[in-house]
Write a protein that holds these residues in place. Structure first.
Motif, PDB file in Angstrom:
ATOM      1  N   ALA A 177     -29.913  56.177 -57.123  1.00 12.89           N
ATOM      2  CA  ALA A 177     -31.070  56.971 -56.677  1.00 12.89           C
ATOM      3  C   ALA A 177     -30.619  58.115 -55.781  1.00 12.89           C
ATOM      4  O   ALA A 177     -31.085  59.255 -55.930  1.00 12.89           O
ATOM      5  CB  ALA A 177     -32.079  56.081 -55.947  1.00 12.89           C
ATOM      6  N   LEU A 178     -29.709  57.837 -54.864  1.00 15.32           N
ATOM      7  CA  LEU A 178     -29.217  58.871 -53.944  1.00 15.32           C
ATOM      8  C   LEU A 178     -28.466  59.973 -54.702  1.00 15.32           C
ATOM      9  O   LEU A 178     -28.746  61.166 -54.516  1.00 15.32           O
ATOM     10  CB  LEU A 178     -28.323  58.244 -52.871  1.00 15.32           C
ATOM     11  CG  LEU A 178     -27.725  59.200 -51.859  1.00 15.32           C
ATOM     12  CD1 LEU A 178     -28.827  59.855 -51.030  1.00 15.32           C
ATOM     13  CD2 LEU A 178     -26.749  58.473 -50.959  1.00 15.32           C
ATOM     14  N   LEU A 179     -27.521  59.573 -55.547  1.00 12.03           N
ATOM     15  CA  LEU A 179     -26.748  60.573 -56.295  1.00 12.03           C
ATOM     16  C   LEU A 179     -27.641  61.395 -57.225  1.00 12.03           C
ATOM     17  O   LEU A 179     -27.476  62.613 -57.333  1.00 12.03           O
ATOM     18  CB  LEU A 179     -25.640  59.897 -57.103  1.00 12.03           C
ATOM     19  CG  LEU A 179     -24.479  59.300 -56.308  1.00 12.03           C
ATOM     20  CD1 LEU A 179     -23.527  58.551 -57.229  1.00 12.03           C
ATOM     21  CD2 LEU A 179     -23.739  60.385 -55.538  1.00 12.03           C
ATOM     22  N   SER A 180     -28.590  60.730 -57.874  1.00 12.00           N
ATOM     23  CA  SER A 180     -29.461  61.478 -58.784  1.00 12.00           C
ATOM     24  C   SER A 180     -30.445  62.354 -58.025  1.00 12.00           C
ATOM     25  O   SER A 180     -30.817  63.427 -58.513  1.00 12.00           O
ATOM     26  CB  SER A 180     -30.187  60.537 -59.747  1.00 12.00           C
ATOM     27  OG  SER A 180     -30.976  59.605 -59.050  1.00 12.00           O
ATOM     28  N   ALA A 181     -30.851  61.951 -56.818  1.00 13.01           N
ATOM     29  CA  ALA A 181     -31.718  62.813 -56.005  1.00 13.01           C
ATOM     30  C   ALA A 181     -30.975  64.099 -55.642  1.00 13.01           C
ATOM     31  O   ALA A 181     -31.549  65.195 -55.680  1.00 13.01           O
ATOM     32  CB  ALA A 181     -32.176  62.080 -54.746  1.00 13.01           C
ATOM     33  N   VAL A 182     -29.684  63.961 -55.330  1.00  8.30           N
ATOM     34  CA  VAL A 182     -28.861  65.146 -55.049  1.00  8.30           C
ATOM     35  C   VAL A 182     -28.763  66.013 -56.305  1.00  8.30           C
ATOM     36  O   VAL A 182     -28.888  67.242 -56.237  1.00  8.30           O
ATOM     37  CB  VAL A 182     -27.451  64.734 -54.544  1.00  8.30           C
ATOM     38  CG1 VAL A 182     -26.508  65.928 -54.487  1.00  8.30           C
ATOM     39  CG2 VAL A 182     -27.559  64.055 -53.183  1.00  8.30           C
ATOM     40  N   MET A 183     -28.572  65.365 -57.471  1.00 10.17           N
ATOM     41  CA  MET A 183     -28.500  66.110 -58.725  1.00 10.17           C
ATOM     42  C   MET A 183     -29.813  66.848 -58.998  1.00 10.17           C
ATOM     43  O   MET A 183     -29.796  68.003 -59.441  1.00 10.17           O
ATOM     44  CB  MET A 183     -28.188  65.162 -59.892  1.00 10.17           C
ATOM     45  CG  MET A 183     -26.773  64.635 -59.895  1.00 10.17           C
ATOM     46  SD  MET A 183     -26.504  63.263 -61.070  1.00 10.17           S
ATOM     47  CE  MET A 183     -27.061  63.935 -62.590  1.00 10.17           C
ATOM     48  N   VAL A 184     -30.939  66.177 -58.754  1.00 12.40           N
ATOM     49  CA  VAL A 184     -32.243  66.820 -58.946  1.00 12.40           C
ATOM     50  C   VAL A 184     -32.332  68.063 -58.074  1.00 12.40           C
ATOM     51  O   VAL A 184     -32.717  69.141 -58.528  1.00 12.40           O
ATOM     52  CB  VAL A 184     -33.406  65.842 -58.639  1.00 12.40           C
ATOM     53  CG1 VAL A 184     -34.730  66.582 -58.535  1.00 12.40           C
ATOM     54  CG2 VAL A 184     -33.487  64.745 -59.686  1.00 12.40           C
ATOM     55  N   TRP A 185     -31.954  67.935 -56.813  1.00 13.87           N
ATOM     56  CA  TRP A 185     -32.019  69.059 -55.877  1.00 13.87           C
ATOM     57  C   TRP A 185     -31.110  70.202 -56.328  1.00 13.87           C
ATOM     58  O   TRP A 185     -31.502  71.362 -56.346  1.00 13.87           O
ATOM     59  CB  TRP A 185     -31.646  68.600 -54.466  1.00 13.87           C
ATOM     60  CG  TRP A 185     -31.580  69.738 -53.503  1.00 13.87           C
ATOM     61  CD1 TRP A 185     -30.467  70.320 -52.985  1.00 13.87           C
ATOM     62  CD2 TRP A 185     -32.694  70.465 -52.966  1.00 13.87           C
ATOM     63  NE1 TRP A 185     -30.798  71.365 -52.166  1.00 13.87           N
ATOM     64  CE2 TRP A 185     -32.170  71.467 -52.128  1.00 13.87           C
ATOM     65  CE3 TRP A 185     -34.068  70.361 -53.117  1.00 13.87           C
ATOM     66  CZ2 TRP A 185     -32.982  72.356 -51.445  1.00 13.87           C
ATOM     67  CZ3 TRP A 185     -34.867  71.251 -52.428  1.00 13.87           C
ATOM     68  CH2 TRP A 185     -34.325  72.231 -51.605  1.00 13.87           C
ATOM     69  N   GLU A 186     -29.874  69.846 -56.711  1.00 14.30           N
ATOM     70  CA  GLU A 186     -28.912  70.879 -57.133  1.00 14.30           C
ATOM     71  C   GLU A 186     -29.336  71.564 -58.435  1.00 14.30           C
ATOM     72  O   GLU A 186     -28.978  72.713 -58.669  1.00 14.30           O
ATOM     73  CB  GLU A 186     -27.531  70.255 -57.336  1.00 14.30           C
ATOM     74  CG  GLU A 186     -26.864  69.839 -56.055  1.00 14.30           C
ATOM     75  CD  GLU A 186     -25.546  69.118 -56.283  1.00 14.30           C
ATOM     76  OE1 GLU A 186     -24.802  68.962 -55.304  1.00 14.30           O
ATOM     77  OE2 GLU A 186     -25.262  68.707 -57.431  1.00 14.30           O
ATOM     78  N   ARG A 187     -30.097  70.862 -59.261  1.00 11.34           N
ATOM     79  CA  ARG A 187     -30.454  71.398 -60.580  1.00 11.34           C
ATOM     80  C   ARG A 187     -31.872  71.969 -60.642  1.00 11.34           C
ATOM     81  O   ARG A 187     -32.364  72.236 -61.736  1.00 11.34           O
ATOM     82  CB  ARG A 187     -30.298  70.293 -61.632  1.00 11.34           C
ATOM     83  CG  ARG A 187     -28.880  69.815 -61.781  1.00 11.34           C
ATOM     84  CD  ARG A 187     -28.783  68.671 -62.748  1.00 11.34           C
ATOM     85  NE  ARG A 187     -27.424  68.191 -62.902  1.00 11.34           N
ATOM     86  CZ  ARG A 187     -27.050  67.286 -63.777  1.00 11.34           C
ATOM     87  NH1 ARG A 187     -27.941  66.731 -64.592  1.00 11.34           N
ATOM     88  NH2 ARG A 187     -25.796  66.912 -63.855  1.00 11.34           N
ATOM     89  N   LEU A 188     -32.517  72.131 -59.504  1.00 10.40           N
ATOM     90  CA  LEU A 188     -33.866  72.704 -59.523  1.00 10.40           C
ATOM     91  C   LEU A 188     -33.838  74.004 -60.313  1.00 10.40           C
ATOM     92  O   LEU A 188     -33.130  74.946 -59.943  1.00 10.40           O
ATOM     93  CB  LEU A 188     -34.381  72.966 -58.110  1.00 10.40           C
ATOM     94  CG  LEU A 188     -34.773  71.743 -57.293  1.00 10.40           C
ATOM     95  CD1 LEU A 188     -35.078  72.149 -55.845  1.00 10.40           C
ATOM     96  CD2 LEU A 188     -35.972  71.031 -57.908  1.00 10.40           C
ATOM     97  N   PRO A 189     -34.569  74.077 -61.410  1.00 12.68           N
ATOM     98  CA  PRO A 189     -34.472  75.257 -62.282  1.00 12.68           C
ATOM     99  C   PRO A 189     -35.024  76.531 -61.651  1.00 12.68           C
ATOM    100  O   PRO A 189     -34.669  77.624 -62.064  1.00 12.68           O
ATOM    101  CB  PRO A 189     -35.266  74.874 -63.528  1.00 12.68           C
ATOM    102  CG  PRO A 189     -36.021  73.666 -63.181  1.00 12.68           C
ATOM    103  CD  PRO A 189     -35.436  73.061 -61.951  1.00 12.68           C
ATOM    104  N   TRP A 190     -35.875  76.403 -60.693  1.00 16.07           N
ATOM    105  CA  TRP A 190     -36.488  77.591 -60.085  1.00 16.07           C
ATOM    106  C   TRP A 190     -35.735  78.042 -58.840  1.00 16.07           C
ATOM    107  O   TRP A 190     -36.145  78.995 -58.207  1.00 16.07           O
ATOM    108  CB  TRP A 190     -37.950  77.336 -59.759  1.00 16.07           C
ATOM    109  CG  TRP A 190     -38.186  76.101 -58.931  1.00 16.07           C
ATOM    110  CD1 TRP A 190     -38.094  75.977 -57.584  1.00 16.07           C
ATOM    111  CD2 TRP A 190     -38.508  74.806 -59.429  1.00 16.07           C
ATOM    112  NE1 TRP A 190     -38.344  74.691 -57.197  1.00 16.07           N
ATOM    113  CE2 TRP A 190     -38.613  73.948 -58.316  1.00 16.07           C
ATOM    114  CE3 TRP A 190     -38.726  74.286 -60.706  1.00 16.07           C
ATOM    115  CZ2 TRP A 190     -38.911  72.594 -58.449  1.00 16.07           C
ATOM    116  CZ3 TRP A 190     -39.018  72.947 -60.820  1.00 16.07           C
ATOM    117  CH2 TRP A 190     -39.121  72.118 -59.704  1.00 16.07           C
ATOM    118  N   LYS A 191     -34.601  77.368 -58.482  1.00 14.45           N
ATOM    119  CA  LYS A 191     -33.824  77.762 -57.303  1.00 14.45           C
ATOM    120  C   LYS A 191     -33.087  79.076 -57.505  1.00 14.45           C
ATOM    121  O   LYS A 191     -32.870  79.815 -56.571  1.00 14.45           O
ATOM    122  CB  LYS A 191     -32.804  76.669 -56.941  1.00 14.45           C
ATOM    123  CG  LYS A 191     -33.373  75.630 -56.028  1.00 14.45           C
ATOM    124  CD  LYS A 191     -32.387  74.534 -55.678  1.00 14.45           C
ATOM    125  CE  LYS A 191     -30.983  74.939 -55.431  1.00 14.45           C
ATOM    126  NZ  LYS A 191     -30.120  73.858 -54.957  1.00 14.45           N
TER     127      LYS A 191
END
Length: 192
Positions: A177-191
């Protein structure tokens, strides 16, 4: 193609640079043991069915999605799987029809991530049925290999530390969950 489609499928799922597949399998299988091997096999097969379906659709040129959104959605599938499994207390759960439908859906999303490469891998006039079958057979074999390794590692840890399997699963799921939450944050398409 230079190497067999089967080998490419195994490499696709076991490639450490694409560790998101392994993280998904960890979240999916945490808390399961060798005695639940049939259920695990059905779960990874459901994932492969989704993965293969997307590759067929994309291989025919009928579907395309922005890679930024695909990578974001892949990270979301891992996070969602880990959180759902955490709410189950890390214990093996009977999937039921909707659990398998969700796994197939997540396989569809993961398949989109590889579809553009797969399309380039085969020539436009080539028959995609046999290469696709062999590739997905390789994906399935790679997933089974990863699951076997995860089960062996878990069995070793449980034998040494003498934890309840559900407690070890909670550790695995928390990490996923922690690693994938970081991945979600890093991969935000609108960033960008």
């Amino acid at each position: 193609m230079g190497e067999s489609e089967f080998i490419m499928g195994v490499k696709h799922i076991t490639d450490l640079e694409g560790y998101d597949h392994m993280l998904f399998l960890l979240a999916l299988s945490a808390g399961y043991g060798f005695k639940e091997w049939k259920q695990l096999l059905w779960m990874v097969t459901a994932f492969t069915i989704g993965h293969a379906t997307t590759l067929i659709i994309a291989g025919l040129g009928a579907f395309h999605m922005s890679s930024n959104w695909v990578e974001f959605c892949i990270a979301l599938t891992i996070f969602s799987t880990a959180v759902i499994r955490l709410t189950q207390g890390g214990k093996p759960a009977s999937q039921g029809i909707w659990g398998y439908v969700l796994i197939v859906f997540f396989g569809l999303i993961h398949g989109v991530g590889f579809s553009s490469f797969f399309r380039m891998m085969i020539s436009n006039d080539a028959d995609i049925v046999m290469p696709l079958f062999l590739f997905n057979l390789g994906v399935e074999a790679g997933q089974i290999l990863i699951l076997l390794i995860l089960l062996l590692i878990s069995a070793g840890i449980l034998a040494i530390i003498r934890l309840k399997p559900s407690r070890l699963a909670i550790v695995y799921l928390s990490v996923a969950a922690l690693l994938s939450a970081v991945m979600v944050w890093e991969r935000l398409p609108w960033k960008d």
